[in-house]
Design a protein around this motif. Structure first.
Motif, PDB file in Angstrom:
ATOM      1  N   SER A   1       0.832  -1.210   0.000  1.00  0.00           N
ATOM      2  CA  SER A   1       0.000   0.000   0.000  1.00  0.00           C
ATOM      3  C   SER A   1       0.864   1.257   0.000  1.00  0.00           C
ATOM      4  O   SER A   1       0.600   2.206  -0.746  1.00  0.00           O
ATOM      5  N   PHE A   2       1.915   1.253   0.831  1.00  0.00           N
ATOM      6  CA  PHE A   2       2.809   2.423   0.863  1.00  0.00           C
ATOM      7  C   PHE A   2       3.498   2.615  -0.486  1.00  0.00           C
ATOM      8  O   PHE A   2       3.594   3.729  -0.994  1.00  0.00           O
ATOM      9  N   LEU A   3       3.966   1.518  -1.074  1.00  0.00           N
ATOM     10  CA  LEU A   3       4.672   1.622  -2.348  1.00  0.00           C
ATOM     11  C   LEU A   3       3.728   2.090  -3.455  1.00  0.00           C
ATOM     12  O   LEU A   3       4.121   2.856  -4.342  1.00  0.00           O
ATOM     13  N   HIS A   4       2.471   1.651  -3.414  1.00  0.00           N
ATOM     14  CA  HIS A   4       1.489   2.106  -4.402  1.00  0.00           C
ATOM     15  C   HIS A   4       1.293   3.619  -4.302  1.00  0.00           C
ATOM     16  O   HIS A   4       1.248   4.329  -5.314  1.00  0.00           O
ATOM     17  N   GLN A   5       1.167   4.143  -3.079  1.00  0.00           N
ATOM     18  CA  GLN A   5       1.021   5.585  -2.898  1.00  0.00           C
ATOM     19  C   GLN A   5       2.275   6.327  -3.363  1.00  0.00           C
ATOM     20  O   GLN A   5       2.182   7.405  -3.952  1.00  0.00           O
ATOM     21  N   LEU A   6       3.448   5.736  -3.082  1.00  0.00           N
ATOM     22  CA  LEU A   6       4.688   6.388  -3.490  1.00  0.00           C
ATOM     23  C   LEU A   6       4.801   6.466  -5.006  1.00  0.00           C
ATOM     24  O   LEU A   6       5.145   7.518  -5.568  1.00  0.00           O
ATOM     25  N   LEU A   7       4.491   5.361  -5.708  1.00  0.00           N
ATOM     26  CA  LEU A   7       4.617   5.350  -7.162  1.00  0.00           C
ATOM     27  C   LEU A   7       3.627   6.295  -7.819  1.00  0.00           C
ATOM     28  O   LEU A   7       3.934   6.937  -8.834  1.00  0.00           O
ATOM     29  N   GLN A   8       2.418   6.403  -7.255  1.00  0.00           N
ATOM     30  CA  GLN A   8       1.399   7.267  -7.847  1.00  0.00           C
ATOM     31  C   GLN A   8       1.623   8.741  -7.533  1.00  0.00           C
ATOM     32  O   GLN A   8       0.890   9.592  -8.025  1.00  0.00           O
ATOM     33  N   GLY A   9       2.624   9.054  -6.697  1.00  0.00           N
ATOM     34  CA  GLY A   9       2.938  10.452  -6.403  1.00  0.00           C
ATOM     35  C   GLY A   9       2.112  11.053  -5.303  1.00  0.00           C
ATOM     36  O   GLY A   9       2.107  12.273  -5.114  1.00  0.00           O
ATOM     37  N   TYR A  10       1.405  10.214  -4.509  1.00  0.00           N
ATOM     38  CA  TYR A  10       0.574  10.747  -3.446  1.00  0.00           C
ATOM     39  C   TYR A  10       1.390  11.227  -2.246  1.00  0.00           C
ATOM     40  O   TYR A  10       0.856  11.918  -1.385  1.00  0.00           O
TER      41      TYR A  10
ATOM     42  N   GLU B   1      12.690  13.942   1.848  1.00  0.00           N
ATOM     43  CA  GLU B   1      13.497  12.736   1.649  1.00  0.00           C
ATOM     44  C   GLU B   1      13.751  12.027   2.980  1.00  0.00           C
ATOM     45  O   GLU B   1      13.697  10.797   3.069  1.00  0.00           O
ATOM     46  N   GLN B   2      14.010  12.800   4.044  1.00  0.00           N
ATOM     47  CA  GLN B   2      14.263  12.187   5.340  1.00  0.00           C
ATOM     48  C   GLN B   2      13.025  11.475   5.868  1.00  0.00           C
ATOM     49  O   GLN B   2      13.115  10.383   6.445  1.00  0.00           O
ATOM     50  N   GLU B   3      11.845  12.076   5.677  1.00  0.00           N
ATOM     51  CA  GLU B   3      10.614  11.432   6.136  1.00  0.00           C
ATOM     52  C   GLU B   3      10.336  10.143   5.363  1.00  0.00           C
ATOM     53  O   GLU B   3       9.887   9.141   5.944  1.00  0.00           O
ATOM     54  N   LEU B   4      10.577  10.149   4.058  1.00  0.00           N
ATOM     55  CA  LEU B   4      10.376   8.932   3.273  1.00  0.00           C
ATOM     56  C   LEU B   4      11.361   7.839   3.703  1.00  0.00           C
ATOM     57  O   LEU B   4      10.993   6.658   3.761  1.00  0.00           O
ATOM     58  N   GLN B   5      12.586   8.208   4.003  1.00  0.00           N
ATOM     59  CA  GLN B   5      13.552   7.221   4.466  1.00  0.00           C
ATOM     60  C   GLN B   5      13.109   6.596   5.788  1.00  0.00           C
ATOM     61  O   GLN B   5      13.205   5.377   5.975  1.00  0.00           O
ATOM     62  N   LYS B   6      12.595   7.424   6.701  1.00  0.00           N
ATOM     63  CA  LYS B   6      12.136   6.888   7.984  1.00  0.00           C
ATOM     64  C   LYS B   6      10.959   5.935   7.789  1.00  0.00           C
ATOM     65  O   LYS B   6      10.884   4.886   8.450  1.00  0.00           O
ATOM     66  N   ARG B   7      10.050   6.281   6.885  1.00  0.00           N
ATOM     67  CA  ARG B   7       8.904   5.408   6.664  1.00  0.00           C
ATOM     68  C   ARG B   7       9.343   4.078   6.050  1.00  0.00           C
ATOM     69  O   ARG B   7       8.858   3.014   6.442  1.00  0.00           O
ATOM     70  N   MET B   8      10.245   4.106   5.106  1.00  0.00           N
ATOM     71  CA  MET B   8      10.716   2.859   4.504  1.00  0.00           C
ATOM     72  C   MET B   8      11.499   2.016   5.513  1.00  0.00           C
ATOM     73  O   MET B   8      11.386   0.785   5.516  1.00  0.00           O
ATOM     74  N   GLU B   9      12.292   2.663   6.364  1.00  0.00           N
ATOM     75  CA  GLU B   9      12.987   1.907   7.403  1.00  0.00           C
ATOM     76  C   GLU B   9      12.004   1.296   8.391  1.00  0.00           C
ATOM     77  O   GLU B   9      12.229   0.210   8.922  1.00  0.00           O
TER      78      GLU B   9
ATOM     79  N   HIS C   1      19.091   7.650  -6.598  1.00  0.00           N
ATOM     80  CA  HIS C   1      19.547   7.470  -5.221  1.00  0.00           C
ATOM     81  C   HIS C   1      18.593   8.129  -4.229  1.00  0.00           C
ATOM     82  O   HIS C   1      18.847   8.050  -3.027  1.00  0.00           O
ATOM     83  N   ARG C   2      17.537   8.774  -4.702  1.00  0.00           N
ATOM     84  CA  ARG C   2      16.589   9.465  -3.821  1.00  0.00           C
ATOM     85  C   ARG C   2      15.228   8.792  -3.901  1.00  0.00           C
ATOM     86  O   ARG C   2      14.729   8.490  -4.985  1.00  0.00           O
ATOM     87  N   ILE C   3      14.620   8.584  -2.741  1.00  0.00           N
ATOM     88  CA  ILE C   3      13.288   7.976  -2.695  1.00  0.00           C
ATOM     89  C   ILE C   3      12.264   8.926  -3.319  1.00  0.00           C
ATOM     90  O   ILE C   3      11.311   8.481  -3.971  1.00  0.00           O
ATOM     91  N   ALA C   4      12.461  10.229  -3.146  1.00  0.00           N
ATOM     92  CA  ALA C   4      11.509  11.196  -3.683  1.00  0.00           C
ATOM     93  C   ALA C   4      11.454  11.175  -5.209  1.00  0.00           C
ATOM     94  O   ALA C   4      10.473  11.646  -5.801  1.00  0.00           O
ATOM     95  N   ASP C   5      12.494  10.637  -5.865  1.00  0.00           N
ATOM     96  CA  ASP C   5      12.515  10.581  -7.332  1.00  0.00           C
ATOM     97  C   ASP C   5      11.922   9.283  -7.877  1.00  0.00           C
ATOM     98  O   ASP C   5      11.852   9.105  -9.097  1.00  0.00           O
ATOM     99  N   ILE C   6      11.488   8.370  -7.004  1.00  0.00           N
ATOM    100  CA  ILE C   6      10.923   7.100  -7.466  1.00  0.00           C
ATOM    101  C   ILE C   6       9.632   7.310  -8.274  1.00  0.00           C
ATOM    102  O   ILE C   6       9.445   6.656  -9.309  1.00  0.00           O
ATOM    103  N   PRO C   7       8.694   8.205  -7.863  1.00  0.00           N
ATOM    104  CA  PRO C   7       7.487   8.419  -8.692  1.00  0.00           C
ATOM    105  C   PRO C   7       7.815   8.857 -10.119  1.00  0.00           C
ATOM    106  O   PRO C   7       7.183   8.404 -11.074  1.00  0.00           O
ATOM    107  N   LEU C   8       8.803   9.748 -10.279  1.00  0.00           N
ATOM    108  CA  LEU C   8       9.186  10.195 -11.624  1.00  0.00           C
ATOM    109  C   LEU C   8       9.787   9.039 -12.414  1.00  0.00           C
ATOM    110  O   LEU C   8       9.509   8.886 -13.617  1.00  0.00           O
ATOM    111  N   ALA C   9      10.616   8.224 -11.767  1.00  0.00           N
ATOM    112  CA  ALA C   9      11.191   7.069 -12.457  1.00  0.00           C
ATOM    113  C   ALA C   9      10.099   6.104 -12.907  1.00  0.00           C
ATOM    114  O   ALA C   9      10.145   5.561 -14.021  1.00  0.00           O
ATOM    115  N   PHE C  10       9.092   5.901 -12.063  1.00  0.00           N
ATOM    116  CA  PHE C  10       7.983   5.015 -12.440  1.00  0.00           C
ATOM    117  C   PHE C  10       7.197   5.587 -13.619  1.00  0.00           C
ATOM    118  O   PHE C  10       6.845   4.867 -14.558  1.00  0.00           O
ATOM    119  N   GLU C  11       6.924   6.885 -13.592  1.00  0.00           N
ATOM    120  CA  GLU C  11       6.156   7.501 -14.673  1.00  0.00           C
ATOM    121  C   GLU C  11       6.920   7.421 -15.994  1.00  0.00           C
ATOM    122  O   GLU C  11       6.335   7.148 -17.046  1.00  0.00           O
TER     123      GLU C  11
END
Length: 769
Positions: free
Chosen positions: A377-386, A392-400, A509-519
């Motif tokens: 569910s988290f990964l789906h929200q991340l890929l869709q850009g929600y 970046e620090q908050e996304l790293q904490k959530r993934m950890e 190398h950045r979690i915040a850039d994952i939605p753009l990479a997916f698109e």
């Protein structure tokens, strides 16, 4: 019920008794022992240690005073050897040579401001008419004898106590004298550095840590050079001088009784230029050790008193000690009385602790079971850009938190799309997309777990899925990804009998850039070769092959307005909109293929409108294949001319012959009314009232002119606007329904009935294409 209430009180009394005994031992006896030890130490060893520490402190501060005086000597020697103060001073007419006079004055001001202890810096120049810079130039008359005596000294640099005020000869100042030029035996003048008496007193006061006492400086003849007192030399200073003189030279400390007080005296010497100075510092012993003696006695008295009050203090302290325990018991029992079989509070706390620990382990087990679903569910929200608002620090904490290792990692997104469901030979049919995707996701996840330590799959339930790979920054991944894609393609072909298109994103190398990479990977999937069936699209290779060309955008709004102008017979408006349509296709250097395909798409929309109007396109176009003709045209202008001659003119001519002008204007008014009020509650009756006719006649003529029923036209108008909002905006489905005049539930039903898919599915398909 009464006994149940008495149980906590009994437990509380038992806890109090234990607390009282402990507090009596802790607060009473150690206090008495501590007071006796402190008193003994203060009376003997501590006194000796404090005196030694005091003497060492005085010697250290005396060393600081010595350094400051040495700095003054060094500074004056530096200036005495300056080229400004040479033999030419004697022959210089300072009145005429005002430039040199001003230079000397400025130098004197700099010297005077270089140290806070300096009261005044003067330059005396001997000659027929002696002159003095203090720091301004002036001639010396009355005080020339005093300066001459200083100049005639055999020593080039020396300290002296000198009076520069003839009216007050006893008012002497500590002065440092240096002959100029420096290093000569026949000086022409001298530099005088006069110290501020108050600054000297403040400097000497630093050698006395306490307010009571005395500190002063003496030269080798016994002359007083500086003191913190106001008088030149008091009786106490004379007594100190005599006591130090009896002990000879050197440095040391001793005890002196004076006027009913005992002083500790520290003395030493300074080596000045061709001179020896002595310093003496005296402080009363009572000032040094009195606080310690007072505190030790006070501790002894307070400790004895504390022993008498220990019972009361222990009772009061036990209230505070028991307060958190009582709150914890009430929290664990939800405010209910303790059970009768419970002995005390700690047994209850222990039992509840075990219970809470068991529940915690159970919740942890449930969390571990739900973690895969939560991660997806988290990964789906991340890929869709929600999650764009997260840093970046908050996304790293959530993934950890979801058990990912993200430090020093590289991220890649693989977009997997299945095709060929129409050629499954009966194994799957339309409607089985969710089942097919579920089976493919299992294959993707199983193969990924063999190749990568960290991977997660998102199921989009529409014959597509996304795979997030997390690899080490130093790990080479290109060959491994190619091997994985080949194995995945072979497995899906063999087990599901479907073709696979895999698009590989750029590494980030950045979690915040994952939605753009997916698109980007999702868009790159559309560049596969249809003939090849399976395909692996690497976005890096695709960019190198020319993907960065101008982006093609089809003008759906202009198409709808153009078709509407044709339906209503507005020839000028149709020609204008056609020109705008051509320009929209040709914007930013679009490719020729894009322009041709856009015009072919427009031709299809126009043919649909012609057939809805009741006109047979083959008869209208006289059997000509307009698709072929448009494909043979290359210039936008020739495409527009062909479309105008072969489509607009014949259609408007046929439409004009079929519709009467008055009826046509009435239907145009009705259509205009619908275009302006389609988002409201529009009906056949309200439209008829607006244009001034009856509903029956409006319904009949509307069908004849447009080839559509009134309600069908209104429905088509609303749905066209809804599709435009779904493609071009981020509005929610219920907001889109309200803006086109439908309730949410009815909008979903009529949209699916008309278009064959739900609004959400239409939005996804339109964006993916």
């Amino acid at each position: 019920m009464h006994n149940r209430k008495e149980r906590p009180a009994g437990g509380k009394r038992r806890f109090y008794r234990k607390s009282l005994i402990v507090l009596l031992l802790v607060s009473g006896i150690p206090g008495l022992i501590t007071g006796a030890l402190v008193y003994w130490m203060a009376g003997g060893r501590l006194e000796s240690e404090l005196l030694n520490m005091h003497n060492e402190q005085i010697q250290h501060r005396a060393h600081n005073v010595d350094e400051q005086l040495s700095n003054l000597e060094l500074m004056l020697s530096h200036w005495a050897f300056d080229s400004k103060f040479n033999y030419t001073l004697r022959d210089t007419d300072f009145v005429k040579d005002f430039i040199r006079s001003r230079d000397i004055t400025n130098t004197m001001l700099v010297m005077q401001g270089s140290n806070t202890m300096i009261n005044k810096v003067e330059l005396y120049v001997d000659g027929e008419q002696p002159v003095l810079f203090d720091p301004e130039f002036s001639e010396v008359s009355e005080m020339s004898g005093s300066f001459q005596s200083l100049l005639q000294s055999e020593r080039q640099t020396y300290w002296t106590q000198w009076s520069f005020d003839a009216a007050h000869p006893d008012n002497k100042e500590l002065t440092l004298v240096h002959h100029v030029p420096g290093g000569t035996m026949k000086p022409v003048g001298m530099l005088l550095l006069r110290l501020d008496r108050e600054k000297v007193s403040e400097l000497l006061r630093t050698m006395m840590p306490y307010n009571d006492g005395e500190t002063f400086l003496l030269n080798d003849t016994g002359e007083l050079y500086g003191s913190i007192g106001s008088k030149p030399k008091s009786d106490f200073e004379n007594a100190l001088t005599e006591a130090v003189a009896k002990r000879g030279t050197g440095e040391g400390s001793f005890i002196l009784d004076w006027s009913g007080k005992t002083y500790t005296v520290t003395y030493g010497h300074f080596s000045r230029i061709q001179d020896e100075w002595s310093y003496v510092s005296a402080s009363p012993i009572s000032t040094i050790i009195a606080p310690v003696m007072f505190i030790s006695k006070l501790i002894l008295i307070v400790s004895g008193s504390a022993l008498l009050l220990a019972a009361v203090l222990a009772w009061l302290a036990s209230l505070s000690i028991y307060s958190p325990i009582d709150r914890l018991v009430r929290l664990l029992t939800a405010g209910k009385p303790m059970p009768e079989e419970q002995e005390d509070e700690f047994a209850l706390i222990e039992r509840q602790w075990h219970l809470l620990s068991s529940e915690s382990r159970e919740l942890h087990t449930r969390w571990a079971e739900q973690l895969p679903q939560v991660k997806e569910s988290f990964l789906h929200q991340l890929l869709q850009g929600y999650l764009y608002a997260y840093s970046e620090q908050e996304l790293q904490k959530r993934m950890e938190r979801y058990k990912w290792e993200v430090q020093g990692r590289t991220y890649l997104v693989l977009y997997v799309k299945l095709t060929g469901i129409a050629n499954m030979e009966g194994k799957f049919r339309y409607g089985d997309e969710g089942l097919v995707t579920f089976a493919a996701v299992n294959v993707i996840e199983e193969l990924a777990s063999r190749h990568y330590e960290q991977s997660s799959v998102v199921n989009f339930h529409d014959l597509s899925a996304a795979l997030l790979l997390v690899v080490d920054n130093d790990e080479p991944y290109e060959e491994n990804i190619r091997a994985y894609c080949a194995e995945l393609t072979d497995s899906v072909n063999r087990m599901l009998r479907m073709q696979v298109t895999i698009a590989i994103s750029r590494p980030t190398h950045r979690i915040a850039d994952i939605p753009l990479a997916f698109e980007n990977a999702k868009q790159a999937a559309g560049y596969r070769s249809v003939e090849s069936g399976n395909g692996i699209v690497d976005i890096e290779a695709l960019v190198d092959g020319g993907m960065d060309g101008p982006e093609f955008t089809y003008p759906f709004t202009l198409e709808r307005e153009f078709v509407q102008a044709l339906r209503t017979g507005q020839e000028d408006e149709a020609n204008r909109l056609l020109d705008e349509f051509i320009r929209a296709l040709s914007v930013k250097g679009a490719k020729e293929f894009d322009v041709q395909q856009g015009m072919l798409h427009l031709l299809g929309s126009v043919q649909h409108a012609i057939m809805v109007s009741g006109i047979y396109p083959v008869r209208l176009f006289k059997g000509a294949n307009l698709y072929e003709q448009l494909s043979q045209k290359h210039e936008p202008e020739r495409l527009a001319d062909l479309f105008r001659d072969k489509v607009i003119v014949p259609f408007l001519k046929e439409l004009g012959e079929r519709s009467h002008s008055q009826t046509k204007r009435m239907i145009e008014g009705a259509m205009l009314y619908l275009q302006q009020h389609y988002m409201r509650d529009v009906s056949l009756d309200s439209c008829a009232d607006h244009i001034g006719t009856n509903p029956f006649y409006l319904s009949k003529t509307f069908k004849q002119v447009t080839g559509k029923n009134f309600i069908d036209y209104l429905t088509e108008l609303r749905l066209e606007r809804a599709k435009e909002l779904l493609r071009e905006s981020e509005l929610k489905i219920n907001c889109v329904a309200e803006q086109v005049g439908y309730q949410h539930s009815y909008f979903n039903r009529i949209f699916k009935k008309t278009e064959g898919i739900t609004p959400s599915r239409y939005r996804e398909m339109s964006r993916s294409s």
